[in-house]
Design an enzyme around this catalytic site. Sequence first.
Site, PDB file in Angstrom:
ATOM      1  N   ASP A  19     -21.260 -32.992 -12.818  1.00  0.00           N
ATOM      2  CA  ASP A  19     -21.615 -33.044 -11.414  1.00  0.00           C
ATOM      3  C   ASP A  19     -22.033 -34.481 -11.112  1.00  0.00           C
ATOM      4  O   ASP A  19     -22.302 -35.269 -12.027  1.00  0.00           O
ATOM      5  CB  ASP A  19     -22.758 -32.062 -11.165  1.00  0.00           C
ATOM      6  CG  ASP A  19     -23.350 -32.186  -9.788  1.00  0.00           C
ATOM      7  OD1 ASP A  19     -22.596 -32.104  -8.806  1.00  0.00           O
ATOM      8  OD2 ASP A  19     -24.574 -32.381  -9.691  1.00  0.00           O
ATOM      9  N   ASP A  77     -24.269 -35.707  -7.808  1.00  0.00           N
ATOM     10  CA  ASP A  77     -25.619 -35.809  -7.229  1.00  0.00           C
ATOM     11  C   ASP A  77     -26.624 -35.009  -8.045  1.00  0.00           C
ATOM     12  O   ASP A  77     -26.459 -33.818  -8.278  1.00  0.00           O
ATOM     13  CB  ASP A  77     -25.610 -35.291  -5.784  1.00  0.00           C
ATOM     14  CG  ASP A  77     -24.814 -36.194  -4.857  1.00  0.00           C
ATOM     15  OD1 ASP A  77     -25.107 -37.395  -4.816  1.00  0.00           O
ATOM     16  OD2 ASP A  77     -23.897 -35.686  -4.176  1.00  0.00           O
TER      17      ASP A  77
END
Length: 216
Positions: free
Chosen positions: A13, A15
């Site tokens: 991922d 953020d």
Amino acid sequence: MQRLSNIKLIVFDWDGTIMDSTGRIVSAMQQAARQQSLIIPTDEAVKSIIGLGLTQCFNILFPGLKCHQAITEEYRYQYVEFDTTPSPIFDGVEAVLTELKAKGYQLAVATGKARHGLDRVLKDSKLEHYFDHTIGADEVTNAKPAPDMLNWLMKQSKTKPHQVVMIGDTSFDLEMANNAKTYAVGVSFGAQDIKLLNQYTPKAIVDSFSNLRELF
């Protein structure tokens, strides 16, 4: 911490996992709501939707809003141009990515950002060259926690679920991994707390990016 064996593709991922951007997302979303005369969501409300695509986010935060164009443009302006909340890369990221590439792993990104936002942060962070494949939420029919992004990445990398691990800071990342039948690893330094992450049976939860070394 038990090492993961037979892994060929490591998916991150963005953020809250690679970039410490939680504070900036919260601030930009609240300011966007303020500028659009919408009810301003709490910090926790915004943190709870980080990782989803913007359409999903707005449906949850502003359920009575039928058209998302204005709030989308306002949020992107606030995040990119106006907000000054720092969003640095987490400590240890580049060193760990360098080591993983040297060991022969394929590396990828699967994010709730749209493609243009992903391209911007990849360029600005100077991390683009580490990743073999990247995909944003607007490039699949169904974004997280549906398995679509991981299924696409497995097709591109010619890997099977047992050869893939998804690393993220939210339940959406780990649930996506569960739905795609891949391994999941959580990080405790992002948007959501460990109790929530543990509900999705990750193989491990690490307290710093550098601790990922122990898994590979």
